[in-house]
Design a protein around this motif. Sequence first.
Motif, PDB file in Angstrom:
ATOM      1  N   UNK A  80       0.807  -1.222   0.000  1.00 25.81           N
ATOM      2  CA  UNK A  80       0.000   0.000   0.000  1.00 25.81           C
ATOM      3  C   UNK A  80       0.839   1.269   0.000  1.00 25.81           C
ATOM      4  N   UNK A  81       2.125   1.116  -0.322  1.00 31.71           N
ATOM      5  CA  UNK A  81       3.032   2.256  -0.507  1.00 31.71           C
ATOM      6  C   UNK A  81       3.398   2.324  -1.986  1.00 31.71           C
ATOM      7  N   UNK A  82       3.463   3.528  -2.537  1.00 30.40           N
ATOM      8  CA  UNK A  82       3.783   3.723  -3.942  1.00 30.40           C
ATOM      9  C   UNK A  82       5.072   2.990  -4.318  1.00 30.40           C
ATOM     10  N   UNK A  83       5.031   2.233  -5.414  1.00 24.68           N
ATOM     11  CA  UNK A  83       6.179   1.424  -5.838  1.00 24.68           C
ATOM     12  C   UNK A  83       7.200   2.258  -6.609  1.00 24.68           C
ATOM     13  N   UNK A  84       8.404   2.296  -6.080  1.00 24.30           N
ATOM     14  CA  UNK A  84       9.517   3.049  -6.669  1.00 24.30           C
ATOM     15  C   UNK A  84      10.155   2.250  -7.796  1.00 24.30           C
ATOM     16  N   UNK A  85      10.515   2.939  -8.902  1.00 27.35           N
ATOM     17  CA  UNK A  85      11.207   2.286 -10.011  1.00 27.35           C
ATOM     18  C   UNK A  85      12.616   2.843 -10.209  1.00 27.35           C
ATOM     19  N   UNK A  86      12.734   4.161 -10.401  1.00 26.98           N
ATOM     20  CA  UNK A  86      14.043   4.790 -10.648  1.00 26.98           C
ATOM     21  C   UNK A  86      14.054   6.215 -10.108  1.00 26.98           C
ATOM     22  N   UNK A  87      15.248   6.735  -9.925  1.00 22.03           N
ATOM     23  CA  UNK A  87      15.385   8.155  -9.596  1.00 22.03           C
ATOM     24  C   UNK A  87      16.732   8.655 -10.093  1.00 22.03           C
ATOM     25  N   UNK A  88      16.813   9.949 -10.319  1.00 21.21           N
ATOM     26  CA  UNK A  88      18.085  10.556 -10.695  1.00 21.21           C
ATOM     27  C   UNK A  88      18.024  12.056 -10.438  1.00 21.21           C
ATOM     28  N   UNK A  89      19.169  12.676 -10.353  1.00 23.26           N
ATOM     29  CA  UNK A  89      19.279  14.131 -10.226  1.00 23.26           C
ATOM     30  C   UNK A  89      19.989  14.688 -11.446  1.00 23.26           C
ATOM     31  N   UNK A  90      19.542  15.833 -11.901  1.00 25.28           N
ATOM     32  CA  UNK A  90      20.146  16.496 -13.052  1.00 25.28           C
ATOM     33  C   UNK A  90      20.446  17.944 -12.676  1.00 25.28           C
ATOM     34  N   UNK A  91      21.676  18.390 -12.913  1.00 28.78           N
ATOM     35  CA  UNK A  91      22.040  19.779 -12.643  1.00 28.78           C
ATOM     36  C   UNK A  91      21.844  20.592 -13.904  1.00 28.78           C
ATOM     37  N   UNK A  92      21.087  21.653 -13.775  1.00 31.40           N
ATOM     38  CA  UNK A  92      20.772  22.465 -14.940  1.00 31.40           C
ATOM     39  C   UNK A  92      21.486  23.798 -14.935  1.00 31.40           C
ATOM     40  N   UNK A  93      20.989  24.696 -15.751  1.00 33.73           N
ATOM     41  CA  UNK A  93      21.592  26.017 -15.871  1.00 33.73           C
ATOM     42  C   UNK A  93      21.395  26.799 -14.581  1.00 33.73           C
ATOM     43  N   UNK A  94      22.327  27.700 -14.307  1.00 31.60           N
ATOM     44  CA  UNK A  94      22.300  28.566 -13.136  1.00 31.60           C
ATOM     45  C   UNK A  94      22.289  27.769 -11.838  1.00 31.60           C
ATOM     46  N   UNK A  95      22.836  26.551 -11.892  1.00 34.03           N
ATOM     47  CA  UNK A  95      22.961  25.735 -10.687  1.00 34.03           C
ATOM     48  C   UNK A  95      21.696  25.073 -10.213  1.00 34.03           C
ATOM     49  N   UNK A  96      20.633  25.152 -11.001  1.00 26.82           N
ATOM     50  CA  UNK A  96      19.382  24.510 -10.594  1.00 26.82           C
ATOM     51  C   UNK A  96      19.544  22.988 -10.590  1.00 26.82           C
ATOM     52  N   UNK A  97      18.926  22.346  -9.633  1.00 24.27           N
ATOM     53  CA  UNK A  97      19.003  20.885  -9.495  1.00 24.27           C
ATOM     54  C   UNK A  97      17.588  20.316  -9.578  1.00 24.27           C
ATOM     55  N   UNK A  98      17.388  19.366 -10.478  1.00 16.76           N
ATOM     56  CA  UNK A  98      16.087  18.725 -10.644  1.00 16.76           C
ATOM     57  C   UNK A  98      16.194  17.250 -10.288  1.00 16.76           C
ATOM     58  N   UNK A  99      15.286  16.799  -9.462  1.00 13.28           N
ATOM     59  CA  UNK A  99      15.200  15.385  -9.087  1.00 13.28           C
ATOM     60  C   UNK A  99      14.027  14.768  -9.838  1.00 13.28           C
ATOM     61  N   UNK A 100      14.274  13.615 -10.455  1.00 14.08           N
ATOM     62  CA  UNK A 100      13.221  12.856 -11.127  1.00 14.08           C
ATOM     63  C   UNK A 100      13.032  11.529 -10.406  1.00 14.08           C
TER      64      UNK A 100
END
Length: 445
Positions: A80-100
Amino acid sequence: MLKFLKGVVGSAAGGIKDLPYSIGDPYAASWGSWTHCQGTSKEDNSPVSIFSFTASGAQDGRLAPARNGVKRLRTVRHPNVLSFLHSTEVEGMEGKITIYVVTEPVMPLAEKIKDMGLIDTQRDEYFAWGLHQVSKAVSFLNNDCKLVHGNVCLSAVVVTPALDWKLHAFDVLAEFDGANPEASGPMLQYEWLVGSQYKSLEFAKADWALIRKSPQYALDAWGLGCLIYELFSNTNLAKTEDLRNTAPIPKNLLPDYQRLLSSQPSRRLNPSKLIENSDFFQNKLVETIQFMEVLNLKDSVEKDSFFRKLSTLVEQLPRQIVLKKILPMVASALEFGSAAAPALTPFLKMGAWLSQDELTSKVVPTIVKLFASTDRAIRASLLQNIDQYGNAFPSQLLDEQVFPHLATGFSDTSALLRELTLKSMLILAPKVLWPSQPQANTTMW
């Protein structure tokens, strides 16, 4: 996993390179600062959900809790907990960090409820099933893992294509520290992410000494109360005082609702006790699904009695849940042998409510496997109901996988099976790929 990470991390410019998932349209809402989008796998086009969060930089205070949420989702496994598949972090312009974060395909509970449009008894039965699932997830975190979710609410719940409810939004989640009640500092390091309307009195006052002395489930019991209010009031909780409005709460749930929201943490209802004792969960939908979940533990008499009643019962249950949840469970039971011939009648009855395409994709594969069965009762039931599904067989499938088994009925020792096999050809004969007849030799000598 390493190959996946290398593929998705972009160039210095911060782009996403070779992400093995396509990101689709976003849903209207998600928990906290996360964005929830539909997605598909580029490998096999299977659906997924993709959650993303963008921090302004390494110093963004929201980054650490987002990373905590990813780590917790990856490590906490429960039906009953959401099933995790993958994750990653991407560093973008101006130092922004996005987590997927990529998970099983789900949609926000609030949107699914709106789409389903259930009312009255059917709505309450479905809510009972969903609350039962979320309560099991919360109980697992609190009682088995000694963890505190910290923000159980409507936006922390998502729904699978099979209409199961899953708990997620683990950014605030932390270990319960009850051994040191005098410790200074918050037990939930990221408690500032929780909206004030969802905080109990001791939580709002940041009385961490009291929180540590309280049962480990106290904060999340309060959260379950908030979720119940949002479900039945059909609105997001605006302020804590709104929880006093009990008019929308069903009468058979009201005593449990009030215990979950007790002003004294020590008197709040343990989610495990809610699951075990609440009258609200005693309804036909919950009982039907629960029986199916433990079908292998039932004896043949119990199974036969259950499936003989199921044909009538499914007419009284929410049609969407019958087709997306119960039908696949019965199909699985038939395929793997935990259900016998009496299960075919409700299975085919439910299948008759599907469109022709859905019948071909969701019912026919099970029927094909059952034709290989040596159980005469199953074979007889299949043939007696051939008019309900026979036209859904693709000709090639019928010719290659069904007809060789069906043809054995022509010479079966059972007169009934021989008769039923012969009658079935009235429907199947036009679809069988009969061998081409040789043309007559018309050469003139």
